[in-house]
Design a protein around this motif. Structure first.
Motif, PDB file in Angstrom:
ATOM      1  N   UNK A 348       6.298   1.797  -8.931  1.00 51.58           N
ATOM      2  CA  UNK A 348       4.819   2.272  -8.710  1.00 51.58           C
ATOM      3  C   UNK A 348       4.291   1.101  -7.801  1.00 51.58           C
ATOM      4  N   UNK A 349       3.509   2.097  -7.125  1.00 52.72           N
ATOM      5  CA  UNK A 349       1.967   2.067  -5.803  1.00 52.72           C
ATOM      6  C   UNK A 349       1.414   2.734  -5.652  1.00 52.72           C
ATOM      7  N   UNK A 350       0.489   2.709  -4.644  1.00 53.83           N
ATOM      8  CA  UNK A 350      -0.857   3.165  -4.909  1.00 53.83           C
ATOM      9  C   UNK A 350      -0.999   3.192  -3.619  1.00 53.83           C
ATOM     10  N   UNK A 351      -2.278   4.845  -3.448  1.00 54.86           N
ATOM     11  CA  UNK A 351      -2.461   4.821  -1.945  1.00 54.86           C
ATOM     12  C   UNK A 351      -3.995   4.973  -2.310  1.00 54.86           C
ATOM     13  N   UNK A 352      -4.694   4.286  -1.609  1.00 60.79           N
ATOM     14  CA  UNK A 352      -6.174   4.278  -1.833  1.00 60.79           C
ATOM     15  C   UNK A 352      -6.525   6.223  -1.475  1.00 60.79           C
TER      16      UNK A 352
END
Length: 775
Positions: A348-352
């Motif tokens: 899991x990771x994110x792009x804001x």
């Protein structure tokens, strides 16, 4: 009878005879009576009386060429040149078989030794030859793509949330006079940002399908209009917690907890105010520095990916000229990726997705004191992905957003704002269609802090079994190049995969080119976005063919994919962290030893020539060049965000100094665990460290060791959103703090060259009184 030896006689020097009796066309009679000097010994082994002088002069010339721009610091009167240079003429001058020295100390009929290979073509006996003249050691930069005809320019100072006022003018390459004036006028910009009068779009994309286009709609058309938005689902805050940045430790129950706020001091030096900035919090720097148009926000963890989203000009007014910025943070502060080690999905990771929009309390775009509204930053949406954190993040360079529809259809038809690609820790190059945050908020039932959206299926995922994708760059909307951890470069045509080519269904996406250039991982690469010229000199519609790359082996290469063999332009003992193609200067900006930034020309006139642009006090993390102006942005390890003008004057000691602008600097106290952000620095003249060391001058340098939290990991100019938004510069740090600055230039002594922009562009006659620096 005793044997007698034959008297030794002198032999004629046929090279001298051919050179001393040739006519204006380089030809001479075949039967010429030889003439000899009385003091000639007749020995072939006798030393030439001027060889020592010529060798000394040639050594002096070579030393001047090697030192390049360093010698130009000294006034011309201090450089003693007793005789003219005896360097060989260009081998393209077929007229003579040798070159006769023109020195006053050397007789005109004394030939310079040369080796004749073919009749009429001579090469110097010196193995070190030069293809360029050494009269000027710094050559003015020349763009590779020379657009002729007309182009748009601004007629007034741009507004951040206002439409641009433009008019047609002569493009920079429309004539030699205009080209010389425009390039020279850029050198008189001494501000941190671009001069709005000279901003023009010099980028080239084959999708324009014409070189006669004048407007942004023609030069940067909309692409992938019929590409549908991919599947997604809206997560609850509890479900989105594993994807967001977290603290290093966990709670007693083993649950993840959000990262602590970043304590940082802002404001003027000596009067700073301490503030704790929480994750997803943003504020204006005008709260601490009046008249500042900068913004600071906290992404929660160190940021490696950062890029602006291009929006088509027909849709900017409907969205209120909102600017979108993609930010890719690491999962935590302690996260440290390993080269060549991929993580297993799901990771899991994110792009804001952040936005710079109008301040809600000011609908008329004006502040209380009459100043223009600087806007406000807000996290519009968080994209949750399972690929691991992004190492590099770049939007499609051409606008790929869906056309704006009426607000009545927001619930039924979800729009996309663009296509974003990135290299992730799972070793893949993955592309996503990003939904419009306005449609997400509408479907979520109203405004929220920041909706978390999980992208269920990527648009395209590219993986290589034997290696990892480490960096990449777009050539246009269809072709990308990928740098791998094994030193290979792969080129893909992703356009067919995006639209679902029937011939490629159930077949893996294979590269069109795959070749090895480096001996270790490729850290950065960049396309030379210039058209391919046919044998007849016409601009073709082919994709760009030249790639510049730098790796952990310290090698900087320029590769033509039609030959697939790298040409080394420089070697350094450092890791080549960044490679950036500058459209305005027609050169590749990259790093060199001793923390120097150099630009290596790819223009045919000055191919391979490099000169120093800047020498920061620490290693360079990131460089950013724009298609709209020649200002180069630099992110440095010591926490400094710098800008400089790459089209400054070609000589040191001229009317305009070589200035570097420090936008801000981030410091960190290990004892307190707190940061401080300093700004309002005065411009500083660029130091030439090698020349200063030879003259025993002390040059201030940094400590050589800085906390990793203060490094400026990424800087990027806002390209693709029109002439009026190009002064926007975004930067990201290792602390998680990110910043957006509005930077404009100013003229030297506040005097516009050639009596105004009309004179610069050749629209009217213009004269510049201080135009006395030779090129």
């Amino acid at each position: 009878m005793a044997r007698t030896l034959r008297t030794r006689t002198s032999r004629p020097n046929y090279a001298a005879l051919a050179g001393s009796h040739e006519d204006d066309n380089g030809a001479g009679p075949s039967n010429i009576t030889p003439e000899f000097e009385e003091d000639d010994s007749g020995s072939d082994f006798a030393p030439d009386p001027v060889v020592d002088d010529q060798a000394e002069e040639e050594a002096e010339d070579m030393a001047l060429d090697a030192e390049g721009e360093v010698d130009e610091e000294e006034p011309p009167t201090k450089r003693k040149r007793y005789v003219a240079s005896t360097r060989e003429n260009s081998i393209l001058e077929y007229g003579s078989a040798n070159v006769v020295s023109k020195s006053k100390k050397t007789p005109a009929k004394t030939p310079k030794r040369s080796v004749t290979v073919v009749p009429g073509l001579a090469f110097s006996s010196n193995k070190q030859t030069y293809a360029l003249p050494s009269l000027h050691h710094r050559h003015r930069s020349i763009g590779v793509y020379k657009k002729e005809g007309k182009i748009e320019r601004l007629t007034c100072s741009p507004g951040l949330f206002q439409p641009e006022a433009t008019t047609l003018t002569n493009a920079w390459a429309s004539s030699e006079v205009v080209s010389g004036r425009v390039n020279k006028s850029w050198g008189y910009n001494i501000g941190p940002g671009p001069s709005w009068e000279l901003i023009e779009d010099r980028g080239w994309f084959k999708e324009a399908q014409t070189i006669a286009g004048t407007s942004e709609r023609e030069l940067r058309p909309r692409v992938y209009q019929h590409l549908a938005l991919g599947p997604y689902e809206i997560l609850t805050p509890r479900e989105a917690t594993p994807y967001l940045p977290t603290d290093i430790g966990t709670t007693e129950e083993g649950a993840l907890q959000p990262p602590p706020p970043v304590a940082c001091a802002f404001g003027p030096f000596g009067k700073q105010t301490r503030r704790e900035v929480k994750m997803f919090e943003a504020f204006k720097m005008a709260e601490y520095l009046p008249k500042s148009k900068s913004h600071v926000f906290n992404a929660g963890a160190p940021v490696w990916g950062l890029d602006w989203c291009p929006i088509h000009p027909d849709d900017r007014d409907s969205s209120g000229y909102k600017q979108y910025l993609a930010v890719a943070p690491f999962p935590s502060k302690s996260h440290s990726p390993m080269i060549g080690t991929r993580v297993q999905r799901p990771s899991p990771a994110c792009i804001q997705i952040w936005s710079l929009r109008r301040t809600e309390s000011h609908n008329d775009n004006m502040d209380v004191d009459g100043a223009e509204d600087p806007g406000e930053m807000q996290c519009e949406m968080v994209l949750c992905v399972d690929n691991g954190p992004a190492f590099e993040l770049k939007w499609c360079p051409l606008p790929s957003n869906d056309a704006f529809e009426s607000s009545e259809n927001l619930h039924q038809n979800a729009r996309k704002i663009g296509i974003i690609g990135g290299t992730f820790e799972d070793g893949s190059l993955t592309f996503y269609t990003v939904p419009d945050p306005a449609t997400i908020r509408a479907s979520a039932g109203g405004p929220a802090d920041q909706p978390e959206v999980k992208l269920s299926k990527p648009l395209l995922r590219i993986e290589l079994e034997e290696t990892m994708c480490w960096c990449f760059d777009w050539a246009n909307s269809e072709v990308v190049a990928v740098g791998t951890t094994t030193g290979s470069i792969a080129v893909y045509n992703v356009g067919k995969a995006f639209i679902g080519d029937p011939l490629s269904v159930e077949k893996p996406t294979l590269p069109t080119h795959y070749f090895t250039v480096h001996q270790s991982a490729i850290r950065s690469l960049s396309w030379v976005r210039a058209p391919v010229i046919s044998a007849t000199g016409e601009v073709t519609g082919d994709n760009p063919a030249v790639i510049a790359s730098g790796g952990y082996d310290g090698v900087e290469c320029i590769t033509d994919i039609r030959e697939m063999s790298g040409n080394v332009v420089n070697r350094t003992r450092d890791v080549v962290t960044t490679m950036e193609f500058s459209t305005y200067t027609g050169s590749i900006a990259t790093i060199d030893h001793e923390n120097m930034i150099k630009a290596y020309s790819v223009s045919p006139n000055t191919l391979g020539r490099g000169h120093t642009v800047l020498e920061p006090n620490g290693p360079i993390w990131s460089l950013s060049a724009s298609d709209y102006h020649p200002q180069l942005a630099i992110g440095v390890t010591d926490g400094s965000c710098l800008t400089t003008n790459t089209m400054r004057s070609t000589r040191r000691g001229g009317l305009v100094p070589f200035l570097e602008h420090k936008i801000y600097q981030l410091d960190y106290s290990r004892a307190l665990g707190e940061y401080r952000m300093l700004e309002n620095f005065l411009p500083k003249e660029t130091q030439n460290r090698p020349a200063a060391s030879r003259q025993n001058k002390s040059v201030p340098v940094g400590t050589g060791a800085w906390p990793p939290e203060v490094g400026i990991h990424r800087v990027v100019w806002n390209d693709g959103n029109g002439l009026g938004r190009t002064p926007l510069l975004a930067s990201a740090t290792g602390s998680g703090l990110c910043r957006v600055d509005w930077l404009l230039g100013r003229w030297m002594r506040d005097q516009t060259p050639y009596t105004g922009i009309e004179g610069i562009r050749g629209e009217t006659a213009g004269v510049f009184d201080e135009d006395d620096e030779s090129d």
